[in-house]
Design a protein around this motif. Structure first.
Motif, PDB file in Angstrom:
ATOM      1  N   SER A 178       0.842  -1.199   0.000  1.00 34.46           N
ATOM      2  CA  SER A 178       0.000   0.000   0.000  1.00 34.46           C
ATOM      3  C   SER A 178       0.876   1.247   0.000  1.00 34.46           C
ATOM      4  CB  SER A 178      -0.923   0.006   1.220  1.00 34.46           C
ATOM      5  OG  SER A 178      -0.161   0.233   2.405  1.00 34.46           O
ATOM      6  N   ARG A 179       0.335   2.312  -0.553  1.00 37.36           N
ATOM      7  CA  ARG A 179       1.086   3.572  -0.586  1.00 37.36           C
ATOM      8  C   ARG A 179       1.456   4.022   0.826  1.00 37.36           C
ATOM      9  NH1 ARG A 179      -0.589   7.112  -5.701  1.00 37.36           N
ATOM     10  NH2 ARG A 179       0.298   8.788  -4.438  1.00 37.36           N
ATOM     11  N   GLN A 197       2.408   9.431   1.427  1.00 38.15           N
ATOM     12  CA  GLN A 197       1.633   8.503   0.609  1.00 38.15           C
ATOM     13  C   GLN A 197       0.885   9.237  -0.510  1.00 38.15           C
ATOM     14  OE1 GLN A 197      -1.102   7.376   4.063  1.00 38.15           O
ATOM     15  NE2 GLN A 197      -2.564   7.312   2.352  1.00 38.15           N
ATOM     16  N   LYS A 247      -3.318   4.004  -7.560  1.00 39.38           N
ATOM     17  CA  LYS A 247      -4.113   4.882  -6.698  1.00 39.38           C
ATOM     18  C   LYS A 247      -3.966   4.536  -5.216  1.00 39.38           C
ATOM     19  CE  LYS A 247      -8.779   6.777  -6.172  1.00 39.38           C
ATOM     20  NZ  LYS A 247     -10.176   6.733  -6.646  1.00 39.38           N
ATOM     21  N   GLU A 248      -4.035   3.221  -4.903  1.00 36.07           N
ATOM     22  CA  GLU A 248      -3.985   2.794  -3.503  1.00 36.07           C
ATOM     23  C   GLU A 248      -2.697   2.065  -3.132  1.00 36.07           C
ATOM     24  OE1 GLU A 248      -6.231   3.544  -1.284  1.00 36.07           O
ATOM     25  OE2 GLU A 248      -7.677   4.461  -2.662  1.00 36.07           O
ATOM     26  N   GLN A 249      -1.987   1.589  -4.128  1.00 34.17           N
ATOM     27  CA  GLN A 249      -0.827   0.741  -3.846  1.00 34.17           C
ATOM     28  C   GLN A 249       0.281   0.960  -4.866  1.00 34.17           C
ATOM     29  OE1 GLN A 249      -2.294  -3.284  -4.184  1.00 34.17           O
ATOM     30  NE2 GLN A 249      -2.576  -3.156  -6.388  1.00 34.17           N
TER      31      GLN A 249
END
Length: 296
Positions: A178-179, A197, A247-249
């Motif tokens: 994940s970011r 992030q 976007k999320e990772q």
């Protein structure tokens, strides 16, 4: 005497075959026969199902690594030990009971196979200009191994990039993080880097490639770090990787496993299956070396 055996510039001379091994899991040093130790190293470092010639190549590389440790400084992490059983520091090792449990019903055939590899190469080491080489090895590479200068910054003429025959599908691994987790890891190491992030798209960049096509360095905010260090922080299998920031990772695809220096074990197995003997395999991965064999 010990002063001679520890001399940095000494041309290699064979020493007695009893060594002091620091057993990491037990936090103690034990004395053992060198060839018996090598059986445990080959068992731990290379799959026993690999071709016999690959196992012999591994035995010679492991013996050379050990003898160089003995001749230069011993295990500098553990006083009084020639070598330790930490794969990250020296070489991995499996004792007899561990091998019996690990292999189960295949114990007898695998044990004999590895003992033969060690016995049939007894005393053999790799030399460059009369001195023991730093016989580094790794699990796998894709297409080519790495040049020493790209990993450690110093040139070793025998640790240069060479072709290796691994199959891309067999050595590629996707790693997702994940970011937020990646930003946390990076900020722990570089608190003033300006990474978050939310801004990874702008602050995290791969920078340049080495002669073998691996990542050279990584821009982390206002810092530039080696790909080897980045690999360790993130937990990637090698520095031969690509990166997609989503976007999320963040998705990494890493090819090969390990630092990429010296002999690729998976490559050695393929070359053996293609008909190379262990001498040819070693001379392929370590350039310009001599295989020094005692009179048998």
């Amino acid at each position: 005497d010990s002063s001679t055996s520890r001399g940095l510039g000494d041309v290699y001379k064979r020493q007695d075959n009893i060594i002091a091994v620091y057993i990491q899991d037990e936090d103690r040093i034990i004395q053992m026969n060198e060839e018996e130790y090598l059986v445990g190293v080959v068992a731990a470092e290379m799959p026993a199902l690999y071709h016999e010639e690959a196992l012999k190549a591994q035995a010679v590389a492991a013996r050379t690594y050990l003898e160089r440790k003995k001749s230069v400084s011993g295990c500098n992490r553990h006083a009084q030990a020639d070598i330790c059983t930490s794969s990250g520091h020296c070489q991995a090792y499996r004792d007899l009971e561990n091998r019996r449990q690990w292999w189960g019903e295949k114990f007898e055939s695998y044990e004999q196979k590895i003992r033969n590899a060690v016995k049939e190469t007894k005393g053999e080491v790799l030399l460059y200009e009369g001195k023991l080489i730093n016989a580094m090895y790794h699990s796998s590479s894709y297409g080519s191994t790495e040049d020493c200068v790209s990993v450690y910054g110093n040139q070793m003429d025998y640790l240069v990039s060479v072709t290796t025959p691994e199959d891309k599908e067999n050595v590629s691994v996707e790693f997702k993080i994940s970011r937020s987790a990646l930003a946390k890891k990076l900020l722990e190491q570089f608190p003033d880097s300006g990474v978050s992030q939310n801004n990874l798209d702008k602050t995290l960049k791969l920078n340049g490639v080495t002669s073998s096509g691996r990542v050279e360095s990584v821009i982390v905010g206002n810092c530039e770090i080696s790909a080897s260090r980045f690999r360790g922080i993130v937990g990637l299998r090698s520095t031969d990787f690509s990166m997609q920031i989503q976007k999320e990772q963040v998705v990494f695809t890493a090819k090969g496993h390990g630092h990429g220096l010296g002999m690729s074990q998976a490559g050695a197995n393929i070359l053996a299956k293609q008909g190379m003997n262990y001498c040819q395999i070693l001379l392929h991965y370590y350039k310009g070396v001599i295989l020094d064999c005692p009179e048998k």
